[in-house]
Each structure stands twice: as C-alpha cells, then as structure tokens.
Scaffold this motif. Sequence first.
Motif, PDB file in Angstrom:
ATOM      1  N   LEU A  75      -5.267  -9.752   8.773  1.00  0.00           N
ATOM      2  CA  LEU A  75      -4.703  -9.156   7.561  1.00  0.00           C
ATOM      3  C   LEU A  75      -3.342  -9.782   7.264  1.00  0.00           C
ATOM      4  O   LEU A  75      -2.561 -10.050   8.181  1.00  0.00           O
ATOM      5  N   GLU A  76      -3.071  -9.982   5.991  1.00  0.00           N
ATOM      6  CA  GLU A  76      -1.765 -10.463   5.554  1.00  0.00           C
ATOM      7  C   GLU A  76      -0.799  -9.277   5.448  1.00  0.00           C
ATOM      8  O   GLU A  76      -1.223  -8.116   5.405  1.00  0.00           O
ATOM      9  N   PRO A  77       0.508  -9.538   5.399  1.00  0.00           N
ATOM     10  CA  PRO A  77       1.471  -8.431   5.270  1.00  0.00           C
ATOM     11  C   PRO A  77       1.192  -7.581   4.042  1.00  0.00           C
ATOM     12  O   PRO A  77       0.825  -8.094   2.985  1.00  0.00           O
ATOM     13  N   GLY A  78       1.328  -6.266   4.214  1.00  0.00           N
ATOM     14  CA  GLY A  78       1.104  -5.352   3.107  1.00  0.00           C
ATOM     15  C   GLY A  78       0.211  -4.194   3.506  1.00  0.00           C
ATOM     16  O   GLY A  78      -0.099  -4.007   4.684  1.00  0.00           O
ATOM     17  N   THR A  79      -0.207  -3.410   2.529  1.00  0.00           N
ATOM     18  CA  THR A  79      -1.083  -2.266   2.758  1.00  0.00           C
ATOM     19  C   THR A  79      -2.496  -2.619   2.301  1.00  0.00           C
ATOM     20  O   THR A  79      -2.687  -3.147   1.202  1.00  0.00           O
ATOM     21  N   HIS A  80      -3.473  -2.323   3.150  1.00  0.00           N
ATOM     22  CA  HIS A  80      -4.855  -2.707   2.881  1.00  0.00           C
ATOM     23  C   HIS A  80      -5.753  -1.471   2.916  1.00  0.00           C
ATOM     24  O   HIS A  80      -5.606  -0.606   3.788  1.00  0.00           O
ATOM     25  N   ARG A  81      -6.692  -1.410   1.981  1.00  0.00           N
ATOM     26  CA  ARG A  81      -7.697  -0.340   1.946  1.00  0.00           C
ATOM     27  C   ARG A  81      -9.002  -0.919   2.466  1.00  0.00           C
ATOM     28  O   ARG A  81      -9.546  -1.872   1.883  1.00  0.00           O
ATOM     29  N   ILE A  82      -9.504  -0.333   3.551  1.00  0.00           N
ATOM     30  CA  ILE A  82     -10.660  -0.891   4.241  1.00  0.00           C
ATOM     31  C   ILE A  82     -11.784   0.140   4.261  1.00  0.00           C
ATOM     32  O   ILE A  82     -11.642   1.205   4.878  1.00  0.00           O
ATOM     33  N   ALA A 141     -10.013   3.487   5.362  1.00  0.00           N
ATOM     34  CA  ALA A 141      -8.780   3.411   6.135  1.00  0.00           C
ATOM     35  C   ALA A 141      -7.706   2.699   5.338  1.00  0.00           C
ATOM     36  O   ALA A 141      -7.990   1.716   4.638  1.00  0.00           O
ATOM     37  N   GLY A 142      -6.490   3.199   5.429  1.00  0.00           N
ATOM     38  CA  GLY A 142      -5.332   2.515   4.868  1.00  0.00           C
ATOM     39  C   GLY A 142      -4.502   1.967   6.003  1.00  0.00           C
ATOM     40  O   GLY A 142      -4.033   2.730   6.852  1.00  0.00           O
ATOM     41  N   VAL A 143      -4.345   0.656   6.060  1.00  0.00           N
ATOM     42  CA  VAL A 143      -3.635  -0.004   7.153  1.00  0.00           C
ATOM     43  C   VAL A 143      -2.472  -0.800   6.583  1.00  0.00           C
ATOM     44  O   VAL A 143      -2.652  -1.607   5.664  1.00  0.00           O
ATOM     45  N   GLU A 144      -1.267  -0.582   7.137  1.00  0.00           N
ATOM     46  CA  GLU A 144      -0.090  -1.331   6.707  1.00  0.00           C
ATOM     47  C   GLU A 144       0.385  -2.215   7.848  1.00  0.00           C
ATOM     48  O   GLU A 144       0.611  -1.742   8.966  1.00  0.00           O
ATOM     49  N   VAL A 145       0.529  -3.503   7.581  1.00  0.00           N
ATOM     50  CA  VAL A 145       1.041  -4.447   8.568  1.00  0.00           C
ATOM     51  C   VAL A 145       2.239  -5.176   7.978  1.00  0.00           C
ATOM     52  O   VAL A 145       2.320  -5.398   6.768  1.00  0.00           O
ATOM     53  N   THR A 146       3.174  -5.558   8.835  1.00  0.00           N
ATOM     54  CA  THR A 146       4.411  -6.189   8.378  1.00  0.00           C
ATOM     55  C   THR A 146       4.398  -7.698   8.530  1.00  0.00           C
ATOM     56  O   THR A 146       5.288  -8.372   8.019  1.00  0.00           O
ATOM     57  N   SER A 147       3.423  -8.232   9.255  1.00  0.00           N
ATOM     58  CA  SER A 147       3.288  -9.681   9.391  1.00  0.00           C
ATOM     59  C   SER A 147       1.813 -10.005   9.585  1.00  0.00           C
ATOM     60  O   SER A 147       1.018  -9.140   9.961  1.00  0.00           O
ATOM     61  N   THR A 148       1.452 -11.243   9.325  1.00  0.00           N
ATOM     62  CA  THR A 148       0.057 -11.649   9.453  1.00  0.00           C
ATOM     63  C   THR A 148      -0.429 -11.439  10.886  1.00  0.00           C
ATOM     64  O   THR A 148       0.203 -11.888  11.837  1.00  0.00           O
ATOM     65  N   CYS A 149      -1.545 -10.737  11.037  1.00  0.00           N
ATOM     66  CA  CYS A 149      -2.044 -10.443  12.379  1.00  0.00           C
ATOM     67  C   CYS A 149      -3.508 -10.035  12.314  1.00  0.00           C
ATOM     68  O   CYS A 149      -4.025  -9.651  11.262  1.00  0.00           O
TER      69      CYS A 149
END
Length: 342
Positions: free
Chosen positions: A307-314, A274-282
């Motif tokens: 997750l911290e802000p940014g795009t994450h590969r999970i 999964a690729g997840v993008e978040v804009t703030s820590t959550c």
Amino acid sequence: MSADYVTFGLAPAMRAGGVLINGDYQVHRDFMDFIIDGHPLLHQLSDLDAVSPLASDVPPAIFTAQVRSLLLEADAPLPAGRYVIYGCPECESLECGAVTAVIERVGEDFVWRDFAWQTDETADLDLNGYHGIGPYRFRGQEYRTALEQLLAAGDEEPPPRRRVLLIGARVDVLAKLAAALRTINIGADITSDAADVPPEELRAYGAVAFGRAVDEHTRATTRAAFERAGAEVAYVDGLAPIVPLLVAQLEAALDRSPPERRRLAGLVAVEGEAGVEVTSTCRVQLIAYRLDRLYRTHTHEVFHDVLEPGTHRIPLDARATKGQSFIVARTTGAVLVTRMIH
C-alpha cells in the motif's frame, strides 16, 4: 562531499512478534531506529523485515560495541569500511541479508553513503545498491550526542518492559496465551488478583490483559494496584479467546514507538470493509478471525499487498467476516487489531 546536511536522531521502534497464520512464530524485538530528517530510515525500505544493531535484548557489552562502532571508534566489521545498518531480526547471520553502508568521517561531520543489500562479505552496488537512499551528511556534534546518550544512560535507563500480566477466568486460554508470548520473546504471568503483587514486580510489566469474564471490581483493584506502584501500563480488554488475536492485541499495546512515526497509523472495519492508514509505502497483511456459533475459530487472510501512503478502503470476504469477527492488520514493525462492526 556534496551531500547536504540532514538531521540525525534515534527513536524506539519494534519488530512486532506474533503467531502467524500458518502457525509459525515471529519473534518480538525492541530496538532504536535511525531518524533521518525526522523520518525513520527503515520506512524508506518498504518491504524489509529487519532491526538495527541497537537492539535492547543484546548483551550490554555487545550493545556498547555497536554504538562505539557507529561512532567509528572501532574498525568496520565488513570490508571497504562498511557497517550493518539493519539486519535479520531472527539471527545475526549476514547470509540472511543486511542493509549496509559506508560510514566515514569528513572533518567533524559523519557521512553515511553507498547503501546496499548484502548477503556476503562484499557488497555489489550495481546489483544490490539502494540508489535512492543517501548519501547523508550529519553534523558531528548532533550525531555523537545522539549515540553517546545511549551509552550515558547505562544502568539508569530501564529496559523495555516486555512482560505482560494476564488476568482471566479461562485458565486454559491464559496458559496457551502465556506460552505463545514467551515463544516470541515476551514474558507473561498469570494471576487472578494483582492487589497483593509487590510494587517492584508490578513496575516490570508493560501491559495488563483482562479476559472478557473479568468483573469490574477486579479491573478496578488491578488498576489501583498499578497506580499505587507508580507503574504506567497499557490495559487490554481481550476481544475473544483466540490466542493469535490476543497476542496481536498485546503487541499493539507494547509498541513504544512515537505515534507520529508509526508506519501503520489506523485500522477500522465496518460492514465488510477495512479502512487502513499507512504513513509510508509498505506491505500490509489483513487477517480475519471469526468465532462461529459453536465458538470454533476460523482464520482467513483477506488481504496481502503493498500500500502507498494514505488511507485505503479494502473490501473483505463476507464469509470470513460474518458474525463475531475481528481484523488484525500487520506490516513491518507494527500491528493493529479491531472488531468488525456490522
């Protein structure tokens, strides 16, 4: 007061409802969030499930009283001049916990300071203070204008359209879906054809959900009916006859918050990742829904962490995502849905 000036504004936000993995329900709430220097204040509270006092489903008299309170036209509801900034989305009890702050007027300006987490009448700043948030100093005219616009709108501002129209061939699935939506505070109606629905009724909907068996003619006539009524709605193509998945799709479609201010900004799922993008820590939860060869539903929580802000590969559990599967990403106030691409 040494605090520098910051800008103050308001923007639509929501607390996404849903059918949770354990079968419980989470209620949908629409509210106005506080925008400080262009960013939602709630996003600074990374793991907080809460809404502001400016919720759209409270009675008009109470909504007006909340606005007047923030304008300091009424006494503070808590000792030491403290006001509730965010509270429990399920009830109004302070025992559930609330973010509070002192609001005061300094000359023509308004100041929010001493933010704290509070569960009773008295705030303990040493133990429960948000020491990295505030103080904020707002120019009086900007602050008053933003809040008074809520009062000026009055009956002219239509309420959020928390109703959805369900169109499909599987009446049993539609009935279960409608029941789940109503439980989480979203109205739902079922029809096989929207062509003869009066325009004023069509304008009450915020989204239309099509089942997988709905043909192109029905889809086209439905869209034409809404266009004639002058109603702008979100159209949702149901991914699978899985009620929690469909509820999540409709929650995503009903999100009225500005895209640039959404905490959950993107979701893709490809080849077991999964690729997840978040804009703030959550805190983000990923749930996989899978249909096996007998069309039985399998549900797995495949990720749950901050997750911290940014795009994450999970990486995702291959057993949970094989075959026909779907991923729901959920965080405070937002939900996204995607199909797993193999």
